[in-house]
Design a protein around this motif. Structure first.
Motif, PDB file in Angstrom:
ATOM      1  N   VAL A 145      12.430   2.500  13.808  1.00  0.00           N
ATOM      2  CA  VAL A 145      11.865   2.248  12.491  1.00  0.00           C
ATOM      3  C   VAL A 145      10.846   3.339  12.223  1.00  0.00           C
ATOM      4  O   VAL A 145       9.956   3.587  13.043  1.00  0.00           O
ATOM      5  CB  VAL A 145      11.193   0.860  12.420  1.00  0.00           C
ATOM      6  N   THR A 146      10.985   4.022  11.098  1.00  0.00           N
ATOM      7  CA  THR A 146      10.089   5.117  10.752  1.00  0.00           C
ATOM      8  C   THR A 146       9.226   4.697   9.565  1.00  0.00           C
ATOM      9  O   THR A 146       9.735   4.139   8.588  1.00  0.00           O
ATOM     10  CB  THR A 146      10.882   6.383  10.403  1.00  0.00           C
ATOM     11  N   ILE A 147       7.933   4.960   9.662  1.00  0.00           N
ATOM     12  CA  ILE A 147       6.996   4.639   8.592  1.00  0.00           C
ATOM     13  C   ILE A 147       6.503   5.945   7.973  1.00  0.00           C
ATOM     14  O   ILE A 147       6.016   6.836   8.666  1.00  0.00           O
ATOM     15  CB  ILE A 147       5.806   3.806   9.120  1.00  0.00           C
ATOM     16  N   LEU A 148       6.671   6.052   6.650  1.00  0.00           N
ATOM     17  CA  LEU A 148       6.249   7.233   5.903  1.00  0.00           C
ATOM     18  C   LEU A 148       5.149   6.861   4.923  1.00  0.00           C
ATOM     19  O   LEU A 148       5.072   5.705   4.480  1.00  0.00           O
ATOM     20  CB  LEU A 148       7.424   7.814   5.106  1.00  0.00           C
ATOM     21  N   ASP A 149       4.318   7.832   4.561  1.00  0.00           N
ATOM     22  CA  ASP A 149       3.429   7.599   3.435  1.00  0.00           C
ATOM     23  C   ASP A 149       4.208   7.860   2.154  1.00  0.00           C
ATOM     24  O   ASP A 149       5.393   8.231   2.181  1.00  0.00           O
ATOM     25  CB  ASP A 149       2.156   8.449   3.520  1.00  0.00           C
ATOM     26  N   ARG A 150       3.570   7.640   1.005  1.00  0.00           N
ATOM     27  CA  ARG A 150       4.307   7.704  -0.249  1.00  0.00           C
ATOM     28  C   ARG A 150       4.871   9.089  -0.528  1.00  0.00           C
ATOM     29  O   ARG A 150       5.893   9.234  -1.189  1.00  0.00           O
ATOM     30  CB  ARG A 150       3.414   7.256  -1.409  1.00  0.00           C
ATOM     31  N   GLU A 151       4.209  10.130  -0.028  1.00  0.00           N
ATOM     32  CA  GLU A 151       4.696  11.488  -0.256  1.00  0.00           C
ATOM     33  C   GLU A 151       5.821  11.868   0.700  1.00  0.00           C
ATOM     34  O   GLU A 151       6.357  12.968   0.623  1.00  0.00           O
ATOM     35  CB  GLU A 151       3.546  12.488  -0.126  1.00  0.00           C
ATOM     36  N   GLY A 152       6.153  10.961   1.618  1.00  0.00           N
ATOM     37  CA  GLY A 152       7.246  11.220   2.541  1.00  0.00           C
ATOM     38  C   GLY A 152       6.828  11.796   3.874  1.00  0.00           C
ATOM     39  O   GLY A 152       7.678  12.152   4.697  1.00  0.00           O
ATOM     40  N   ASP A 199       0.821  -1.212   0.000  1.00  0.00           N
ATOM     41  CA  ASP A 199       0.000   0.000   0.000  1.00  0.00           C
ATOM     42  C   ASP A 199       0.859   1.269   0.000  1.00  0.00           C
ATOM     43  O   ASP A 199       0.399   2.350   0.354  1.00  0.00           O
ATOM     44  CB  ASP A 199      -0.971   0.007   1.180  1.00  0.00           C
ATOM     45  N   ASN A 200       2.134   1.091  -0.410  1.00  0.00           N
ATOM     46  CA  ASN A 200       3.061   2.208  -0.629  1.00  0.00           C
ATOM     47  C   ASN A 200       3.434   2.969   0.636  1.00  0.00           C
ATOM     48  O   ASN A 200       3.747   4.161   0.576  1.00  0.00           O
ATOM     49  CB  ASN A 200       2.523   3.167  -1.693  1.00  0.00           C
ATOM     50  N   HIS A 201       3.432   2.293   1.784  1.00  0.00           N
ATOM     51  CA  HIS A 201       4.083   2.862   2.955  1.00  0.00           C
ATOM     52  C   HIS A 201       5.567   2.529   2.888  1.00  0.00           C
ATOM     53  O   HIS A 201       5.949   1.409   2.522  1.00  0.00           O
ATOM     54  CB  HIS A 201       3.466   2.327   4.252  1.00  0.00           C
ATOM     55  N   VAL A 202       6.394   3.505   3.231  1.00  0.00           N
ATOM     56  CA  VAL A 202       7.843   3.345   3.164  1.00  0.00           C
ATOM     57  C   VAL A 202       8.361   3.139   4.579  1.00  0.00           C
ATOM     58  O   VAL A 202       8.131   3.977   5.461  1.00  0.00           O
ATOM     59  CB  VAL A 202       8.502   4.576   2.520  1.00  0.00           C
ATOM     60  N   ILE A 203       9.061   2.021   4.788  1.00  0.00           N
ATOM     61  CA  ILE A 203       9.585   1.680   6.102  1.00  0.00           C
ATOM     62  C   ILE A 203      11.093   1.852   6.085  1.00  0.00           C
ATOM     63  O   ILE A 203      11.785   1.282   5.240  1.00  0.00           O
ATOM     64  CB  ILE A 203       9.203   0.236   6.505  1.00  0.00           C
ATOM     65  N   ILE A 204      11.615   2.660   7.009  1.00  0.00           N
ATOM     66  CA  ILE A 204      13.033   2.988   7.048  1.00  0.00           C
ATOM     67  C   ILE A 204      13.585   2.689   8.442  1.00  0.00           C
ATOM     68  O   ILE A 204      12.957   3.035   9.449  1.00  0.00           O
ATOM     69  CB  ILE A 204      13.266   4.475   6.737  1.00  0.00           C
ATOM     70  N   THR A 205      14.748   2.047   8.501  1.00  0.00           N
ATOM     71  CA  THR A 205      15.456   1.939   9.772  1.00  0.00           C
ATOM     72  C   THR A 205      16.408   3.117   9.881  1.00  0.00           C
ATOM     73  O   THR A 205      17.181   3.393   8.962  1.00  0.00           O
ATOM     74  CB  THR A 205      16.245   0.627   9.884  1.00  0.00           C
ATOM     75  N   GLU A 206      16.316   3.837  10.994  1.00  0.00           N
ATOM     76  CA  GLU A 206      17.232   4.942  11.264  1.00  0.00           C
ATOM     77  C   GLU A 206      18.257   4.450  12.277  1.00  0.00           C
ATOM     78  O   GLU A 206      17.940   4.235  13.447  1.00  0.00           O
ATOM     79  CB  GLU A 206      16.472   6.151  11.795  1.00  0.00           C
ATOM     80  N   CYS A 207      19.493   4.301  11.812  1.00  0.00           N
ATOM     81  CA  CYS A 207      20.510   3.620  12.603  1.00  0.00           C
ATOM     82  C   CYS A 207      20.779   4.328  13.936  1.00  0.00           C
ATOM     83  O   CYS A 207      20.638   3.740  14.999  1.00  0.00           O
ATOM     84  CB  CYS A 207      21.792   3.496  11.779  1.00  0.00           C
ATOM     85  N   VAL A 208      21.162   5.613  13.884  1.00  0.00           N
ATOM     86  CA  VAL A 208      21.435   6.302  15.140  1.00  0.00           C
ATOM     87  C   VAL A 208      20.163   6.809  15.803  1.00  0.00           C
ATOM     88  O   VAL A 208      20.192   7.226  16.959  1.00  0.00           O
ATOM     89  CB  VAL A 208      22.441   7.458  14.950  1.00  0.00           C
ATOM     90  N   GLY A 209      19.057   6.773  15.097  1.00  0.00           N
ATOM     91  CA  GLY A 209      17.778   7.058  15.727  1.00  0.00           C
ATOM     92  C   GLY A 209      17.250   5.880  16.510  1.00  0.00           C
ATOM     93  O   GLY A 209      16.288   6.006  17.273  1.00  0.00           O
ATOM     94  N   ASN A 210      17.866   4.697  16.300  1.00  0.00           N
ATOM     95  CA  ASN A 210      17.464   3.459  16.981  1.00  0.00           C
ATOM     96  C   ASN A 210      15.967   3.202  16.832  1.00  0.00           C
ATOM     97  O   ASN A 210      15.286   2.814  17.783  1.00  0.00           O
ATOM     98  CB  ASN A 210      17.831   3.517  18.470  1.00  0.00           C
TER      99      ASN A 210
END
Length: 357
Positions: free
Chosen positions: A116-123, A103-114
């Motif tokens: 997982v960030t979930i974004l919608d398609r527009e960021g 469903d076009n959610h973008v999942i990113i691991t932020e290393c020093v943020g410790n």
């Protein structure tokens, strides 16, 4: 085409006018040709040769009636493109791994943020899991690889030498692993890939110089590889990609090459050598495959600060990027992923951003 009453509408090809216009890249339409198929009345094929990727508007006129415009996303095409980003998402803390849901959610691991960030398609940020101020009954220590399971859970590796399975709304489902060199033990696990055929989970066990393979329920299946430079050996394998046939591609970072294996870990082949020339690699970080379209293999390089593109057999296609912080540059490109529309997502690690092509 459909008539207002949903019946199939057939018109002479000579009555159709069609144009495809890139969005945000000038209003110059792309030349098109409209043809019919002999087997499907009312179905018309629009053929064109685009020179750029991204969102395009399709405009169709039947006689003197303009139909409603439709939107078309043309994927990145390294054979044709002057590759430029569609957009850039800033404000991340060393983005490391990336995956995109159906469903076009973008999942990113932020290393020093410790986290997982979930974004919608527009960021736009939807939520953060773990980390400072994030939700969830779990924590990460330098979160790294991420993959989405067939049942829509997240698998995340971190420097606690484990793999955690979490739900999109922030609940811990399972956790496996501890520091060591035995089965289900890890030493700085990084990239994660899931076989589209078996559902098995492949993990780059970087510090143990091997690939561990888990069953879908995260029990141990098998492992392959050892430290070295011979065929089938690794020096700090960083990431994994799996093609539509189930072949396994490994970014063998400190051997500056890509190795290919059968699903059970038998060596199939390798490509590239260390360097900065065309087709050479310097510290390949991560790897992804455009399985939905071209089958091409994309590799991010730490040492060359670029993305190199190969065929599945290792034939060099092109490269893009250089060291810096401009829109067309990288500072240690890391995680890579395609979405279902063919857009490529690149974690630009030290520039603290995600770049979308």
């Amino acid at each position: 085409m459909e008539a207002p009453d949903s019946s199939v509408l057939c018109v002479p090809v000579s009555s159709l006018r069609c144009s495809v216009v890139p969005v945000g890249k000038g209003d110059e339409p792309i030349d098109t040709t409209v043809t019919t198929t002999s087997t499907d009345p009312g179905v018309y094929r629009i053929e064109c040769n685009p020179s750029t990727s991204g969102t395009h508007t399709v405009k169709v006129q039947v006689y003197d009636v303009h139909l409603e415009d439709t939107s078309l996303v043309i994927p990145i095409n390294p054979y044709l493109d002057n590759i430029t980003p569609v957009r850039t998402i800033t404000g991340l803390k060393w983005p490391c791994g990336v995956a995109v849901s159906d469903d076009n959610h973008v999942i990113i691991t932020e290393c020093v943020g410790n986290c997982v960030t979930i974004l919608d398609r527009e960021g736009k940020k939807v939520k953060s899991l773990g980390g400072e101020g994030g939700s969830g009954n779990f924590k990460f220590y330098y979160s790294r690889g991420v993959a989405i399971t067939p049942d829509k859970f997240l698998l995340v590796s971190d420097d606690n030498h484990r793999i955690q399975k979490i739900s999109m709304d922030g609940y811990l489902i399972a956790s496996v692993g501890e520091k060591g060199s035995g089965p289900l033990q890890f030493k700085y696990p990084d990239g994660i890939a899931i076989s589209p055929i078996t559902g098995q989970v492949y993990i780059a066990d970087e510090g143990n110089h091997r690939i561990q393979v888990l069953n879908p329920d995260l029990t141990f299946s098998h492992s392959f590889g050892s430290e070295g430079s011979a065929n089938g050996q690794f020096k700090s394998p960083r990431d994994i990609a799996i093609d539509s046939q189930g072949l396994v591609y490994v970014a063998d970072k400190n051997n500056d090459r890509i190795q290919k294996f059968s699903p059970d870990g038998k060596f199939v082949g390798q490509f590239s050598t260390k360097g900065s020339g065309l087709g050479q690699l310097n510290g390949p970080n991560c790897i992804t495959i455009d399985t939905a379209a071209t089958g091409l293999v994309y590799v991010s390089e730490e040492g060359n600060n670029r993305i190199s593109v190969f065929t599945s057999d290792g034939v060099f296609v092109r490269k893009f990027g250089s060291k810096g912080s401009n829109i067309d540059q990288f500072n240690n490109p890391y995680g890579l992923a395609f979405d279902k529309d063919g857009l490529l997502y690149v974690c630009d690690y030290y520039n603290d951003r995600l770049v979308v092509y």
